[in-house]
Design a protein around this motif. Structure first.
Motif, PDB file in Angstrom:
ATOM      1  N   TRP B  66      38.808  43.483  39.686  1.00  0.00           N
ATOM      2  CA  TRP B  66      38.979  42.441  40.861  1.00  0.00           C
ATOM      3  C   TRP B  66      38.285  43.043  42.383  1.00  0.00           C
ATOM      4  O   TRP B  66      37.619  42.188  42.831  1.00  0.00           O
ATOM      5  N   ALA B  70      35.472  40.712  43.693  1.00  0.00           N
ATOM      6  CA  ALA B  70      35.932  39.911  45.139  1.00  0.00           C
ATOM      7  C   ALA B  70      34.508  39.771  46.140  1.00  0.00           C
ATOM      8  O   ALA B  70      34.336  38.703  46.501  1.00  0.00           O
ATOM      9  N   THR B 285      32.055  39.143  35.152  1.00  0.00           N
ATOM     10  CA  THR B 285      31.833  38.821  36.191  1.00  0.00           C
ATOM     11  C   THR B 285      31.083  37.074  36.073  1.00  0.00           C
ATOM     12  O   THR B 285      31.307  36.075  36.847  1.00  0.00           O
ATOM     13  N   VAL B 288      33.702  34.748  35.393  1.00  0.00           N
ATOM     14  CA  VAL B 288      34.335  34.424  36.756  1.00  0.00           C
ATOM     15  C   VAL B 288      33.562  33.370  37.351  1.00  0.00           C
ATOM     16  O   VAL B 288      34.348  32.299  37.695  1.00  0.00           O
TER      17      VAL B 288
END
Lengths: 373, 313, 362
Positions: B66, B70, B285, B288
Motif C-alpha cells: 500500500w 499510494a 497495481t 488497484v
C-alpha cells in the motif's frame, strides 16, 4: 511561406495515392527482390527458416544489424525476429520455451530461480551466456560555456545523490582547474524506467566510489531529481535544460558534452575501445559453468585506457536443441554475432563497442558447441 | 414510456423466430462482454494477488504494497483530474460550437481536426509533450513559482525542463479532448428540433435554449462522454511515461521535477526489466487501477441517477 | 468603452422586438479590444501571444458589458457564453495545430515511395528500408479488432437499450462497460498475452492476439457511443413501426439503427482511432518482425505504433555527426502515415454514415 505550406499539404495526398497503389501490390518491394536471389553475397551458409529471439531493448538496433547480416549470408531465406520486450521478459520467454534465444542486460542468477529454470529449459544442461553487446555509458551534461569536465566516481556519485548541488562546487572545481564554472544549479537526470543502463551505472557508482550507499538496481534508487523515460528521454531532458547532467549510451549523446571519468590517475573519456578493454579484463562471475561467460565488470579497473562505465548485454541460448534446424539457426546466428564481421556491423549501426579478440574467440568456442540432440 | 411497454407486450404475445434469435444474439453479446471482463479480472487477480504481499525489497522505498501504490494512485488521479478540469469545459464548448454555433462549413472542419487528434498515437503525444509543450511551459512554471509560490500547487522549485505533472495533465487533456467532444457533439445535435424551436419561440436566447432544451436532453450522454475521457486519462500509459519526470511521492506541488508517477506509466516503465516477482507487484497495481475506475464509475452513475430523479420530480 | 453610443434601431413605429446590439457589434468590439490590448503590449514589450490572450480577455469582458447596457442581463449572458465557446475552440485548436504541424514537419521528409513500399527486411546494411510491413500489420490487426468488437459492441448496446432496459443484467453490463474503459492498454495486452500462451503454447506471437487485446479496448467505446445514440432515437419512430406490424428485430435493424447510424459510425471511428496508436499490447503479443506478414493467424506482425516506439527508443547513430538518427526519422514518418491512415478511415466512415443515414432535420 504560403507556397511551401501548400506544397506540404499536397505531399500527403501524393503519399496517400502511393499508399493505395502499394496496397494493391503484394508484398514489399524489397522482399520480392531479395527472394529472387542475387548471387553477389560472399558466403552462403545455406540455412532457411525463422529464428525468434526476445529480450533487452538496448540490443534492438544491434540485433537489426546482425539480422541483416545473417539474412544476407543466407540469401534472404532466413528471417531473424527479435522482440525488444525487455531483459526480464526476454529471459522469461526463453525459459518458457517461447523463443530460441534471449538478449539480457544482466546475466541469469538464482535470486528468483531463473538460472535453475533456464537449466531446466535446456534439458538440464547449463545455458550458454555470451557477451554480445558492449556499450560505454557516457555521463553527459549541458552547461553553458563548459565543453568538457573531469570527474572522479566520488564526484559523480555525490552529484547524482543530490549532495553536490551547484556546478561551482569545490569538488568539481578541484578536478577542473581550467574550467570556468558558473554557479548554476545542477539538475541530475536519471532514467524513470527500469533499465540495464541504470543498473550498470549505479553498479559503477557503488563499486568505484565511497559515497554511494545504494545497491546496483534496474530502477534508479535516489528519490527526487529529474527522471526521464528511455535513453532518448534522458538525452532530450539533458539537452532541454541548462545545468543538467545525465547518463546514457555513448552512441546517443550526440552534441552533448561528456564527462571524462577518473580511472586510476588518468581521466578517460568514454570510447568503444575503453569499454572493450574493461570487458576483457573483468573477472568471470563465480561458480559458473564453462559455457557461461558471465562477468562481474571490474568497475575499479586501473588498466590503461579502460573506461569502466559500460553496459554489457548477453545472449542466452541452450547447448542443445531438439530440432536440428533450430540448432543450426541459433548456432549460425550467434557465431555471426560474436564474429568480427557481426561486431563491426553492430558498431556501425548501433554504435556499440566491438568485443576484443580474446573475448570473441572464447565466445566463438562456446557457440560452436551448440548442436541438436 | 407506457406506450413502449404496451408495444413490448404485443411483441411478446406473438413470439417470432426472428425476434427470438435477435434478442438472444443481443443478450449473448452483452454476456460475452461480461465474460471478457470477468476473464480480465480473474487474470489480474491470479497474477496480481501474490504481488500484494511480497517481501519489502520488492516495493522499493515503501515497506509494503500500500505504501508502494499510494503515490502512484495519487499521481494517476491528480493527472486525470487536471486533464478533466482543462478538457471538459473546452470539449463542451467545442461541441456546442460544432452543433449549435458555427455555420456548417466552419463546423465540419473543426469537428474533423478534433477527430484527427484522436488518431495521434500516444507515443507521438509523448514526443510532442517533451519537445514542444514542456519547453514552452517551463518559463511559465518559473513565473508561477516566483509570483504564486504561496499556493501549495506552485510551491516549486520550478522544474528545469517543464516535464511536470501539470504538463502531463495538459497533454492528457489534449488526448481526451476528442473523445469527449465527439460524443458530446453527437448528443447535442440529436436534440429534437422541436424542443429547440419551442424554446426559441418563447423568446429564449440561444444560451437559454441550450441550457433548457439541449443540456437536459443530453445529460447522460455528456456524463458518459466525461467518463470515457476519464477512463482514457486514468489508463493512458506511454504519453505520461514519456512526459512526466516521475520519482517523487505524494505532493500537491504541480510544477516541480519530482512528481508521483501514474499507475499505468509505472507499469510500462518498470515492466521491461522486471523479474517475475516484480511483475506480480506491477500487475497488482493494475488491479488497484481497475478497482479505482470501478469506484469512480459507481460514483458517477449514482450522481447521474440522483440527477435524473430530481429532474423527474 | 462607455463612450460608444448604443445604436438603437431607429424605426418610426413602436418596436415589438427588444433592443439588440447591431449586427456589426462583435466585429467592432473585437477591433477595439485588439487595439486596446496592443497598448500595454507595445509599452511593456510583450510578445504576440500575450497580445492575443489580452485582446481575447478584453473582448470577452467588453461585449457582454455593452450587451448588458443595451440588451439586459440575459442578452449579456448569451453574448458571454457565445464568446466563451468560441474561445474554447480557439484554445483547443492551438495545441492541435502545433502537434499536427510538428508531425507533418518532421514526418514529411521521411516519406517517399521506398518508405511506403519497402519493409525492414534487409540482407545488406546499405539497403533502404520502409514501413510497408508495419502498414499492413496495422491495417490487418485493426481490421480484425473491429471485426471482433463492432458486432459485439453494437449488439450489446441493442440489448441494453431495446431488450434489457432496466433489467439487472443490463444494469450490470452498463456499469461494467464503464469499468472496462479504465483498463490500461498494457493490462489488456498482458491479458491477451496470457490467454494466447495458455491456449497455444509459449511461443505464440500472432497478429490476431493483438486484435483481441485491441478489441478489448474498443468494445467499451463502441458500446457506450452506440448506447447513447440508440437512446436518442425517438420512441415515436419505434412505435410507428410496431403499429405497422413490423417485428421488433426488423424495427431495430431497419428503423432504429439507420437513424442512429451517424453517431454509431462516429463511435466506431473513434474506437478505431483510439486503438490504432496502441503500442504496449501489440509489442507483447504481436511481436516484431522485419518481414511483411499478411496472415494474422500465423506469425509475428509489426505494427506502426510498435515500429514508432522501438525506432524512437533505439534510433541508431546518425550518418553525419549531429544529424537526425535514422530511427527518429522513421518514427516521425511512421507517425504521419498513421495519422493519414486514420484520417482516411474517418473520411470513409463518415461518407458511409452520410450515405446510409436517413435524412433528418439537422
Amino acid at each position: 511561406m504560403n507556397r511551401t505550406s501548400s506544397r506540404k499539404l499536397l505531399a500527403p495526398s501524393v503519399a496517400m495515392l502511393a499508399l493505395s497503389i502499394s496496397l494493391t501490390a503484394c508484398g514489399a518491394g524489397n522482399e520480392t527482390a531479395a527472394d529472387s536471389g542475387d548471387d553477389s553475397s560472399s558466403e552462403t551458409s545455406g540455412l532457411s527458416g525463422d529464428l525468434n529471439g526476445a529480450g533487452a531493448s538496448s540490443q534492438e538496433k544491434a540485433q537489426g544489424a546482425w539480422a541483416t547480416g545473417f539474412q544476407g549470408m543466407n540469401d534472404g531465406n532466413v528471417t531473424v525476429n527479435y522482440d525488444p520486450v525487455g531483459s526480464g521478459d526476454g529471459r522469461t520467454n526463453f525459459i518458457e520455451g517461447g523463443v530460441s534465444f534471449a538478449g539480457s542486460d544482466s546475466y541469469l542468477n538464482d535470486d528468483e530461480g531463473e538460472l535453475s529454470a533456464a537449466k531446466e529449459r535446456c534439458n538440464g544442461e547449463d545455458p550458454i551466456e555470451v557477451p554480445a553487446y558492449v556499450s560505454p555509458i557516457a555521463v553527459a551534461f549541458n552547461l553553458e560555456g563548459v565543453d568538457s569536465l573531469n570527474m572522479s566516481a566520488d564526484t559523480i556519485a555525490q552529484i547524482f545523490d543530490g549532495k553536490i548541488t551547484t556546478w561551482d562546487d569545490p569538488a568539481i572545481a578541484e578536478e577542473n582547474p581550467d574550467a570556468d564554472l558558473p554557479d548554476t544549479a545542477i539538475t541530475p537526470v536519471h532514467r524513470s524506467d527500469d533499465s540495464g543502463t541504470t543498473k550498470n551505472f549505479t553498479d559503477y557508482l557503488g563499486k568505484a566510489s565511497g559515497s554511494w550507499s545504494y545497491e546496483a538496481e534496474d530502477a534508479f534508487p535516489v528519490k527526487g531529481g529529474e527522471a526521464a523515460e528511455g535513453t532518448s528521454g534522458v538525452i532530450s531532458a539533458v539537452s532541454g535544460g541548462d545545468g543538467t547532467i545525465g547518463y546514457a549510451d555513448e552512441s546517443q549523446v550526440g552534441d552533448l558534452s561528456v564527462v571524462s571519468v577518473k580511472v586510476g590517475e588518468e581521466y578517460v573519456a568514454p570510447s568503444a575501445e575503453g569499454a572493450a578493454v574493461v570487458v576483457e579484463t573483468s573477472p568471470a562471475a563465480e561458480g559458473r559453468a564453462d559455457v557461461d561467460m558471465a562477468v562481474d565488470i571490474d568497475r575499479t579497473s586501473t588498466e590503461a585506457g579502460a573506461y569502466p562505465v559500460v553496459l554489457l548485454s548477453y545472449l542466452i541460448a541452450c547447448q542443445t536443441y531438439e530440432d536440428q534446424a533450430e540448432a543450426d539457426l541459433v548456432k549460425g546466428y550467434l557465431s555471426y554475432i560474436v564474429s568480427d564481421e557481426g561486431q563491426q556491423a553492430a558498431s556501425e549501426e548501433a554504435g556499440s563497442a566491438p568485443l576484443s579478440a580474446t573475448v570473441a574467440e572464447k565466445a566463438q568456442g562456446i557457440v560452436d558447441m551448440i548442436s541438436a540432440g | 414510456m407506457a406506450t413502449t411497454v404496451v408495444a413490448e407486450e404485443t411483441a411478446r404475445a406473438k413470439p417470432r423466430v426472428g425476434d427470438l434469435v435477435f434478442s438472444r444474439l443481443a443478450m449473448g453479446a452483452g454476456i460475452a462482454i461480461l465474460a471478457a471482463l470477468a476473464a480480465v479480472f480473474i487474470f489480474l487477480a491470479i497474477e496480481g494477488v501474490p504481488g500484494l504481499a511480497k517481501p519489502a525489497e520488492f516495493y522499493g522505498d515503501a515497506s509494503n504494497f500500500w505504501g508502494y501504490v499510494a503515490p502512484l494512485l495519487f499521481g494517476t488521479i491528480l493527472a486525470a483530474v487536471i486533464a478533466l478540469i482543462v478538457a471538459v469545459p473546452l470539449a463542451w464548448g467545442i461541441a456546442l460550437v460544432v452543433s449549435h454555433y458555427a455555420p456548417k462549413r466552419v463546423a465540419t472542419p473543426i469537428a474533423y481536426v478534433i477527430d484527427l487528434l484522436a488518431a495521434v498515437p500516444s507515443v507521438v503525444f509523448g514526443l510532442w509533450g517533451i519537445t514542444v509543450l514542456a519547453r514552452q511551459l517551463q518559463p511559465g512554471y518559473v513565473w508561477l513559482d516566483e509570483n504564486m509560490g504561496w499556493l501549495p500547487f506552485f510551491a516549486g522549485p520550478a522544474s528545469g525542463t517543464g516535464r511536470t505533472i501539470l504538463t502531463a495533465g495538459l497533454v492528457l487533456a489534449i488526448m481526451i479532448l476528442p473523445i469527449i467532444t465527439a460524443i458530446s457533439r453527437e448528443v447535442f445535435s440529436q436534440t429534437p428540433r422541436l424542443h429547440e424551436e419551442a424554446a426559441l419561440a418563447l423568446g429564449a436566447t440561444r444560451w437559454e435554449m441550450i441550457r433548457m432544451a439541449v443540456f437536459p436532453y443530453a445529460r447522460s450522454g455528456m456524463v458518459s462522454a466525461v467518463m470515457l475521457g476519464l477512463g482514457r486519462a486514468l489508463g493512458e500509459t506511454m504519453a505520461v511515461a514519456m512526459v512526466l519526470s516521475a520519482g517523487g511521492g505524494i505532493s500537491l506541488n504541480l510544477i516541480s521535477s519530482s512528481n508521483p508517477a501514474s499507475i499505468a506509466s509505472n507499469i510500462a516503465s518498470n515492466y521491461k526489466e522486471g523479474t517475475p516477482g516484480k511483475i506480480q507487484v506491477l500487475i497488482a497495481t493494475g488491479l488497484v487501477l481497475f478497482l479505482v475506475t470501478f469506484l469512480v464509475n459507481f460514483a458517477a452513475r449514482w450522481i447521474v441517477q440522483r440527477g435524473e430523479r430530481r429532474l423527474a420530480r | 468603452m462607455s463612450t460608444v453610443t448604443p445604436t438603437r434601431p431607429v424605426t418610426g413605429s413602436l418596436s415589438l422586438t427588444a433592443a439588440k446590439l447591431p449586427r456589426f457589434a462583435p466585429v467592432l468590439v473585437a477591433v477595439v479590444a485588439a487595439a486596446a490590448a496592443a497598448l500595454p503590449v507595445l509599452f511593456l514589450g510583450w510578445g504576440p501571444i500575450a497580445w492575443a490572450i489580452l485582446a481575447g480577455l478584453v473582448f470577452l469582458v467588453a461585449l457582454p458589458l455593452w450587451a448588458r447596457v443595451v440588451e439586459g442581463s440575459r442578452g449579456a449572458t448569451d453574448r458571454m457564453v457565445t464568446g466563451l465557446v468560441w474561445a474554447a475552440c480557439a484554445i483547443a485548436i492551438v495545441p492541435l495545430l502545433s502537434l499536427l504541424w510538428t508531425v507533418v514537419d518532421r514526418g514529411l521528409p521521411a516519406i517517399n515511395t521506398t518508405f511506403l513500399t519497402f519493409s525492414m527486411y534487409r540482407t545488406d546494411l546499405d539497403q533502404e528500408v520502409g514501413i510497408y510491413h508495419a502498414l499492413i500489420g496495422t491495417l490487418l490487426i485493426t481490421l480484425f479488432a473491429a471485426i471482433i468488437s463492432v458486432p459485439i459492441g453494437i449488439m450489446a448496446a441493442i440489448y441494453l437499450i431495446e431488450y434489457g432496459k432496466g433489467s439487472r443484467l443490463a444494469r450490470w453490463i452498463t456499469f461494467l462497460v464503464d469499468v472496462m474503459t479504465g483498463i490500461p492498454s498494457i493490462v489488456a495486452g498482458l491479458f491477451a498475452f496470457a490467454l494466447f500462451i495458455l491456449v497455444f503454447g509459449p511461443s505464440t506471437r500472432v497478429g490476431i492476439g493483438g486484435s483481441v487485446a485491441l478489441a478489448l479496448l474498443m468494445i467499451p467505446i463502441v458500446v457506450r457511443s452506440t448506447e447513447e445514440m440508440l437512446r436518442l432515437v425517438p420512441d415515436e419512430l419505434r412505435e410507428a413501426s410496431y403499429a405497422l406490424g413490423v417485428p421488433k428485430w426488423r424495427t431495430i435493424v431497419k428503423v432504429v439503427l439507420p437513424t442512429a447510424l451517424g453517431g454509431i459510425v462516429t463511435g466506431v471511428t473513434l474506437a478505431v482511432a483510439r486503438v490504432v496508436g496502441e503500442t504496449a499490447p501489440l509489442l507483447l503479443i504481436a511481436g516484431l518482425t522485419s518481414r511483411t506478414n499478411f496472415n494474422v493467424f500465423d506469425g509475428r506482425m509489426t505494427t506502426l505504433p510498435v515500429l514508432i516506439f522501438t525506432q524512437n527508443a533505439n534510433p541508431g547513430i546518425a550518418e553525419t555527426p549531429g544529424g537526425t538518427p535514422p530511427g527518429i526519422e522513421i518514427a516521425w514518418g511512421g507517425a504521419l502515415v498513421l495519422i493519414v491512415i486514420v484520417m482516411l478511415l474517418n473520411l470513409v466512415a463518415r461518407t458511409i454514415g452520410a450515405i446510409f443515414a436517413p435524412k433528418t432535420g439537422h
